[in-house]
Design a protein around this motif. Sequence first.
Motif, short mmCIF file in Angstrom:
data_model
loop_
_atom_site.label_atom_id
_atom_site.label_comp_id
_atom_site.label_asym_id
_atom_site.label_seq_id
_atom_site.Cartn_x
_atom_site.Cartn_y
_atom_site.Cartn_z
N PRO A 1 0.66 -1.23 -0.04
CA PRO A 1 0.11 0.34 -0.17
C PRO A 1 1.02 1.18 -0.08
CG PRO A 1 -0.01 -1.02 2.27
CD PRO A 1 0.83 -1.82 0.83
N ASN A 2 0.37 2.50 -0.76
CA ASN A 2 1.28 3.24 -0.37
C ASN A 2 1.75 4.17 0.66
OD1 ASN A 2 0.09 3.53 -2.62
ND2 ASN A 2 -1.24 5.48 -3.22
N VAL A 3 2.70 4.19 0.97
CA VAL A 3 3.26 4.70 2.15
C VAL A 3 2.69 5.72 2.89
CG1 VAL A 3 5.13 6.39 1.65
CG2 VAL A 3 5.44 4.59 3.22
N THR A 4 1.44 7.24 2.32
CA THR A 4 0.86 7.86 3.10
C THR A 4 -0.38 7.47 3.16
OG1 THR A 4 0.96 9.32 1.43
CG2 THR A 4 3.00 9.31 2.54
N GLY A 5 -0.76 6.47 2.86
CA GLY A 5 -1.38 6.58 3.12
C GLY A 5 -2.89 5.52 3.90
N SER A 6 -3.88 5.32 4.23
CA SER A 6 -4.82 5.15 5.06
C SER A 6 -5.22 3.50 5.04
CB SER A 6 -5.23 5.90 5.61
OG SER A 6 -6.10 7.00 5.27
N LEU A 7 -6.08 2.37 5.59
CA LEU A 7 -6.12 1.25 5.43
C LEU A 7 -8.20 1.40 4.85
CD1 LEU A 7 -5.30 -1.79 5.83
CD2 LEU A 7 -6.85 -2.00 7.63
N HIS A 8 -8.01 1.22 3.82
CA HIS A 8 -9.21 1.35 2.92
C HIS A 8 -10.74 0.27 3.34
CE1 HIS A 8 -8.02 0.36 -0.94
NE2 HIS A 8 -7.75 1.21 -1.02
N ILE B 1 -0.75 3.19 8.18
CA ILE B 1 -1.79 2.23 7.23
C ILE B 1 -0.90 0.99 8.17
CG2 ILE B 1 0.19 1.25 5.58
CD1 ILE B 1 -2.14 1.39 3.85
N THR B 2 0.51 0.69 8.72
CA THR B 2 0.94 -0.40 9.38
C THR B 2 0.73 -0.41 10.70
OG1 THR B 2 3.23 0.50 10.15
CG2 THR B 2 3.33 -0.46 7.68
N ARG B 3 0.10 0.60 10.74
CA ARG B 3 -0.44 0.18 12.31
C ARG B 3 -1.95 0.22 12.15
NH1 ARG B 3 2.49 4.98 13.11
NH2 ARG B 3 0.25 7.15 12.12
N THR C 1 5.94 -1.20 1.91
CA THR C 1 4.99 -0.10 1.20
C THR C 1 5.54 0.98 0.26
OG1 THR C 1 6.24 1.25 3.37
CG2 THR C 1 3.93 0.35 3.19
N ASP C 2 4.37 0.62 -0.74
CA ASP C 2 5.12 2.05 -1.75
C ASP C 2 5.12 2.65 -1.45
OD1 ASP C 2 4.91 1.14 -4.53
OD2 ASP C 2 4.83 2.45 -4.60
N ASP D 1 4.84 -10.77 8.91
CA ASP D 1 6.51 -10.64 9.58
C ASP D 1 7.27 -9.27 9.38
OD1 ASP D 1 9.36 -11.01 10.81
OD2 ASP D 1 9.72 -12.34 8.75
N TRP D 2 7.26 -8.08 10.35
CA TRP D 2 7.20 -6.93 10.18
C TRP D 2 8.95 -6.98 10.47
CZ3 TRP D 2 3.88 -4.37 8.87
CH2 TRP D 2 2.26 -4.06 9.58
N GLN D 3 9.83 -7.83 11.14
CA GLN D 3 11.24 -7.62 10.80
C GLN D 3 11.56 -7.97 9.79
OE1 GLN D 3 13.00 -7.55 13.24
NE2 GLN D 3 11.01 -7.45 14.62
N ARG D 4 10.83 -8.17 8.40
CA ARG D 4 11.33 -8.17 6.67
C ARG D 4 10.96 -6.97 6.49
NH1 ARG D 4 11.86 -13.88 8.06
NH2 ARG D 4 13.46 -14.38 7.21
#
Length: 924
Positions: free
Chosen positions: A42-49, A124-126, A79-80, A136-139
Amino acid sequence: MTIDKTYHPQSIEQHWYQTWENSGYFAPSGHGEPYCIMLPPPNVTGSLHMGHGFGFTLIDVLIRYQRMCGKNTLWQTGTDHAGIATQMVVERKLNAQHKTRHDLGREAFVKKIWEWKEESGGQITRQLRRLGASMDWQRERFTMDPELSYAVREVFIRLYEEGLIYRGKRLVNWDPVLLTAISDLEVINEEEDGKLWHIRYPLANGKDHIIVATTRPETLLGDVAIAVHPDDERYKHLVGKQVQLPLTDRTIPVIADNYVDPLFGTGCVKITPAHDFNDYAVGARHGFEPINIFTPTAHLNENTPPAYQGMERFKAREQIVKDLEAHGLIEKVDKHKLKVPRGDRSHTVIEPYLTYQWYVQSKPLAEPAIRAVENGDIRFVPDNWNKTYFQWMHNIEDWCISRQLWWGHRIPVWYDESGKSYVGHDESDVRQRYQLAEDLPLKQDEDVLDTWFSSALWPFSSLGWPEQTADFKTFFPTNVLVTGFDIIFFWVARMIMMSLKFTGRVPFQQVYITGLIRDAEGHKMSKSKGNVLDPIDLIDGISLDELVQKRTYGLMQPVMAQKITKATQKEFPEGIPGYGTDALRFTFCSVASYTREIRFDINRLAGYRNFCNKLWNASRYVLMNTEGHDTGSDPTAAMAFSLPDRWILSRLQNTIEEAHAALQQYRFDLLAQALYDFTWNEFCDWYLELSKPILTSQESTTEQLRGTRHTLVNVLETLLRLLHPLMPFITEEIWQRIAPLTGKEGKTIMLQSYPQPDSRFINETAVRELEWIKQVVIAIRTIRSEMNISPGKQLSVLFRKGTESDKHNTEQHQHLLMTLAKLASINWLLADETPPQAATAFVSELEIFIPLAGFINKEEESARLNKEIGKLQKDLSLIENKLNNPQFVDKAPAEVVAKERARQEELTSTLFKLRKRLEQVMAF
């Protein structure tokens, strides 16, 4: 271990997610068959729709399922950088300070974007964590990480060296506000009200004219020809003749081309190659040089008459129309609906524009990608999307990969002062590759690469390619891609092309294409419609005021804000309550069929919140009846399994089989339905009720009690594992309390094995006998309900006829029948014996009679029924009058008429039943 009386999802969800993540449970186990899914970044500055929430839930179900099946599972996340979207966000912040990116300069502006990315890019990651995504957030990767940027440059260099990347002057979708080329995906074509101007083009000999209809009269200044169909008898004599181009001193020829539809408009088409994609192709066929009449900001340039130079395009349109009218060259003007292309970011009208851009030669890359799907190396699910894929791939055109932005992967090309180009990773690499002198001035290309270029490399660049990393060797090719049908062309196909080109292997073995989420009425969710739902608001809840503010924020038109406010107040008068993540995830799964578009009705969400409550309360019942008791976890302990125990264990095996089959086919809707039916109908509504006579009877033996308690905890524990991929939080919370009673070891349900069917527990005889009990009990309960008899009042029941099996079942399971149906006695009548006045029901050949004398007051009950019948007759009469009125049927919205017809059928059916009941009562 006690469990709270009431289920509160918010009190458990974040706790468990933090526990899972901190414990490293999302990382690959390092053993078992590899299984990998790539997160569509998803876009790095986006939000979850809602689309994100839907698709990512389905991925998580697959990941959790495969992890529990023992696979070495990786959900690769990231993220993109989202070139245009992200640059616009930062530019708007600067504009608010009355600055532009040009005031800062490129280097400082890009630095600002990196700062913005660090500040808000994690939103969006939150949100993904709130959704329970076990990635796997470590990757975690970002498309502009140094390693991924290296991969992007490496691919560009290799393609360039093979002649598959070139720079050329062609038509592109041009955004005159953002001043960049954009992809077709970033263009929204929506129908708008416009005009169709019929313009006279005089013949050069001055004797006649040709009428051409256009929606864009300003572009006539770039016309190079008038085209007619070669078989159109009306214009054959004009082919080859010259016409005077209005408002200019140029003449242009009449040409014949099969592109022209002689039945549309006047059958004459103006050809403007520099400003129309179809005209460009026609112009190329006939050897015309395109004439560009616009500047990058869509003002008229030096190729137009001096009177129009410098004018903004729509101002120029007004002036050109006035001038055409003044010269008597307007034949007529019609109102016209037309598709207007607008940029999805800037909302400005997009211009087809002739510029120099970088292109990928696509056909050589497409051929192996077509074969990969044809020979089954990649399978689309459902397979009807093959046709969509092939249609585009067989007609693929070269891909414009350059964008006139500052944020993104800068094109790795340098130029010397003579304009000669050199390609490399950086200036030092360029000098080394081409043996250039250190003092030779070089300047890097100003453009950046299309975001889809780096996204096309995602399946292998995110795993470390071009290095042969351990992750790349283990997890590539990946197993399945989960994505929407709207980006099959722009992303799926390009990943396949690039992966085959640079790794020699397909990027994934299957592509599961999801439908697109719409609102309950089937409309696309959009800011302008004011019908957007935020998944987090459905999880946590939101007040009406906050929801209205969210839906109207940033709208330019006050009228739209008022309309959206009113609609929101009507739909959500109390705001939206918090349903919790598990209910939302289960709802997403329940609607995930193979359909193209999926309606999301919030009422379903409320139903699945009730489902969570049902599971929670059932678990409380199990715990209350098993904690502190012998649940048979000792394998040497003797146990006796009752008919209900044997039945539920057998039905459990069938449900496990259905779950596996549904997941293999990506039928998340069938998975949800199977688990819902078993949980609610069979386990909660029937088995728990059936267990009560055994647990409360003084006649139950120790072995029988142990068998039932063993079944209670083990079926529930297995059910929790079945449900876990769909509902991770509630299942973990309950499992922690149930697992010790079953002897299970382990710290978390998510690392337990997914249930496998066990044929030893399949028992068709038990299923048949228990289903017979259910039918008899339902028949008796239905009579109670219809005759308005208290559920707690014990009844005497008479059986007649029936089979030997009916008699055997009655004898063997009389205690269950009497307890569940609240019976005082069961007696058999002789086949020819006449029963007393009674309510009657049938279960196959078995006749069931319930004598009603003494249970109802004939006068009171008949009065009540007559009153109810009278009320419904009145309601039905009103509806029938409406439906018999042609004005209502013809003019009312179709959905309103359909609703009235459905209500008519419902009332008619209810009245029939009430009259039958009245007949029975009057017969007593």
